[in-house]
Design a protein around this motif. Structure first.
Motif, PDB file in Angstrom:
ATOM      1  N   MET A   1       3.422  -0.449   6.596  1.00 47.72           N
ATOM      2  CA  MET A   1       3.389   1.006   6.756  1.00 47.72           C
ATOM      3  C   MET A   1       2.467   1.648   5.721  1.00 47.72           C
ATOM      4  O   MET A   1       1.759   2.613   6.009  1.00 47.72           O
ATOM      5  N   ILE A   2       2.466   1.092   4.507  1.00 52.79           N
ATOM      6  CA  ILE A   2       1.571   1.605   3.466  1.00 52.79           C
ATOM      7  C   ILE A   2       0.127   1.237   3.784  1.00 52.79           C
ATOM      8  O   ILE A   2      -0.779   2.062   3.631  1.00 52.79           O
ATOM      9  N   SER A   3      -0.095   0.021   4.251  1.00 52.16           N
ATOM     10  CA  SER A   3      -1.457  -0.427   4.563  1.00 52.16           C
ATOM     11  C   SER A   3      -2.080   0.397   5.686  1.00 52.16           C
ATOM     12  O   SER A   3      -3.251   0.776   5.622  1.00 52.16           O
ATOM     13  N   LEU A   4      -1.302   0.682   6.735  1.00 55.16           N
ATOM     14  CA  LEU A   4      -1.830   1.453   7.859  1.00 55.16           C
ATOM     15  C   LEU A   4      -2.185   2.874   7.425  1.00 55.16           C
ATOM     16  O   LEU A   4      -3.256   3.384   7.759  1.00 55.16           O
TER      17      LEU A   4
ATOM     18  N   ALA B   1       5.645  -2.186  14.135  1.00 52.83           N
ATOM     19  CA  ALA B   1       4.602  -1.354  14.742  1.00 52.83           C
ATOM     20  C   ALA B   1       3.508  -1.044  13.728  1.00 52.83           C
ATOM     21  O   ALA B   1       2.312  -1.072  14.054  1.00 52.83           O
ATOM     22  N   ALA B   2       3.892  -0.739  12.495  1.00 53.40           N
ATOM     23  CA  ALA B   2       2.903  -0.383  11.481  1.00 53.40           C
ATOM     24  C   ALA B   2       2.025  -1.578  11.109  1.00 53.40           C
ATOM     25  O   ALA B   2       0.798  -1.465  11.031  1.00 53.40           O
ATOM     26  N   LEU B   3       2.639  -2.750  10.882  1.00 51.31           N
ATOM     27  CA  LEU B   3       1.841  -3.909  10.467  1.00 51.31           C
ATOM     28  C   LEU B   3       0.922  -4.377  11.596  1.00 51.31           C
ATOM     29  O   LEU B   3      -0.269  -4.625  11.370  1.00 51.31           O
ATOM     30  N   VAL B   4       1.455  -4.494  12.811  1.00 46.81           N
ATOM     31  CA  VAL B   4       0.623  -4.919  13.933  1.00 46.81           C
ATOM     32  C   VAL B   4      -0.421  -3.852  14.236  1.00 46.81           C
ATOM     33  O   VAL B   4      -1.581  -4.157  14.556  1.00 46.81           O
ATOM     34  N   GLY B   5      -0.042  -2.575  14.115  1.00 47.11           N
ATOM     35  CA  GLY B   5      -0.999  -1.492  14.302  1.00 47.11           C
ATOM     36  C   GLY B   5      -2.145  -1.571  13.310  1.00 47.11           C
ATOM     37  O   GLY B   5      -3.313  -1.356  13.667  1.00 47.11           O
ATOM     38  N   TYR B   6      -1.829  -1.908  12.062  1.00 46.72           N
ATOM     39  CA  TYR B   6      -2.857  -2.073  11.032  1.00 46.72           C
ATOM     40  C   TYR B   6      -3.860  -3.154  11.441  1.00 46.72           C
ATOM     41  O   TYR B   6      -5.086  -2.949  11.363  1.00 46.72           O
TER      42      TYR B   6
ATOM     43  N   THR C   1      -0.404   7.623  15.656  1.00 45.18           N
ATOM     44  CA  THR C   1      -0.493   7.012  16.991  1.00 45.18           C
ATOM     45  C   THR C   1       0.526   5.883  17.105  1.00 45.18           C
ATOM     46  O   THR C   1       1.251   5.790  18.090  1.00 45.18           O
ATOM     47  N   ALA C   2       0.588   5.044  16.078  1.00 43.53           N
ATOM     48  CA  ALA C   2       1.448   3.864  16.122  1.00 43.53           C
ATOM     49  C   ALA C   2       2.927   4.237  16.210  1.00 43.53           C
ATOM     50  O   ALA C   2       3.634   3.822  17.149  1.00 43.53           O
ATOM     51  N   LEU C   3       3.418   5.008  15.249  1.00 42.99           N
ATOM     52  CA  LEU C   3       4.851   5.279  15.225  1.00 42.99           C
ATOM     53  C   LEU C   3       5.322   6.181  16.369  1.00 42.99           C
ATOM     54  O   LEU C   3       6.292   5.847  17.052  1.00 42.99           O
ATOM     55  N   PRO C   4       4.657   7.332  16.625  1.00 47.04           N
ATOM     56  CA  PRO C   4       5.122   8.143  17.756  1.00 47.04           C
ATOM     57  C   PRO C   4       5.053   7.428  19.099  1.00 47.04           C
ATOM     58  O   PRO C   4       5.902   7.661  19.965  1.00 47.04           O
ATOM     59  N   SER C   5       4.065   6.565  19.286  1.00 50.84           N
ATOM     60  CA  SER C   5       4.012   5.834  20.566  1.00 50.84           C
ATOM     61  C   SER C   5       5.231   4.924  20.707  1.00 50.84           C
ATOM     62  O   SER C   5       5.767   4.750  21.809  1.00 50.84           O
ATOM     63  N   VAL C   6       5.707   4.364  19.584  1.00 50.81           N
ATOM     64  CA  VAL C   6       6.906   3.530  19.609  1.00 50.81           C
ATOM     65  C   VAL C   6       8.147   4.381  19.879  1.00 50.81           C
ATOM     66  O   VAL C   6       9.025   3.999  20.660  1.00 50.81           O
TER      67      VAL C   6
END
Length: 273
Positions: free
Chosen positions: A124-127, A259-264, A139-144
């Protein structure tokens, strides 16, 4: 009646969105705090199963991973992993000598928890730290979140065949299909929205948002089922009771962290395509 996950999202969304917008130390400190609380809940779950993980080693390992994502570059990752494995090795040996027969399994649980909540959660920090991290995080979190709502409504309407009756009896294949379709659609729409306000470059293609929404819908479903596996094995309903009526922090962030890590990594991939 909305599911607990949807209700909890409605409670957390305003705070989380504000902190995502602010970024920087406020967001990173919030992520550190919720991951440490989730680590406590993770440790408690495995103690309910009769195992002997070390809360101190887990908290220390997760905190170090978050600090590495926050302040250091990836050159420090391998030394950090080496240090954590060595520290947990020594801890396991000492614990066994002190009479804990479950020290070997405790060593494995410690490392698994550190990687799960420290490495995955630290995504989450990296993204958010990426050049266009605000737009991609939003985009990542709200889409989830929206995909989860789609899973609930479509599953309630059309769901017949259970997807995972032992882990999560309420999940159906129709719900998963609704989750994927909703995530894909809103992933593209969110990219369109953030392009219009300048939080993503105007040239960002909509297909990237659609791909992100599609992939993260599948990943978040797996993340949710993983925590269900922990709870079923521990024979508890929730990971904690920090949020009255909604369970623990780990119940709420089980899909967010994946979601955050894969999104990154997807954003990194988009940059080279």
């Amino acid at each position: 009646m909305l599911s607990q996950r949807v209700n909890a999202a409605l409670v957390f969304i305003p705070l989380v969105l504000i902190l995502i917008y602010l970024g920087g130390w406020a967001f990173n400190l919030f992520i550190l705090l919720i991951l440490l609380v989730a680590t406590y809940e993770f440790t408690r779950l495995f103690k309910e199963m009769g195992h002997q993980p070390s809360l101190v080693m887990l908290l220390l390992g997760v905190a170090l991973f978050v600090v590495q994502r926050w302040t250091l570059d990836d050159a420090y990752l391998v030394p950090l992993l080496t240090l954590l494995v060595l520290a947990n090795t020594i801890n396991g040996l000492v614990e066994y000598e002190r009479g804990r027969d479950g020290a070997a399994l405790g060593f494995v649980i410690n490392l698994a928890g550190i990687l799960y909540l420290g490495w995955v959660g630290g995504g989450m920090i990296s993204l958010r730290a990426l050049e266009n991290g605000l737009g991609w995080m939003l985009t990542a979190l709200p889409s989830v979140w929206l995909a989860d709502s789609g899973a609930y409504f479509i599953g309630s309407w059309l769901g017949v065949k259970k997807m995972s009756p032992r882990l999560s009896p309420n999940k159906t294949w129709a719900g998963l299909a609704g989750e994927v379709v909703t995530g894909t659609l809103f992933g593209a729409l969110l990219v369109l929205l953030w392009r219009s306000v300048g939080w993503l470059p105007a040239v960002t293609p909509l297909w990237q948002g659609a791909v992100m929404g599609f992939v993260l819908a599948l990943v978040s479903a797996a993340g949710d089922l993983l925590v269900s596996l922990f709870k079923r094995t521990a024979k508890v309903k929730d990971t904690g009771n920090l949020i009255p009526g909604h369970g623990g922090i780990l119940d709420r962030i089980d899909s967010w962290i994946w979601a955050a890590l894969v999104g990154y990594h997807l954003v990194q991939l988009f940059a080279v395509i």
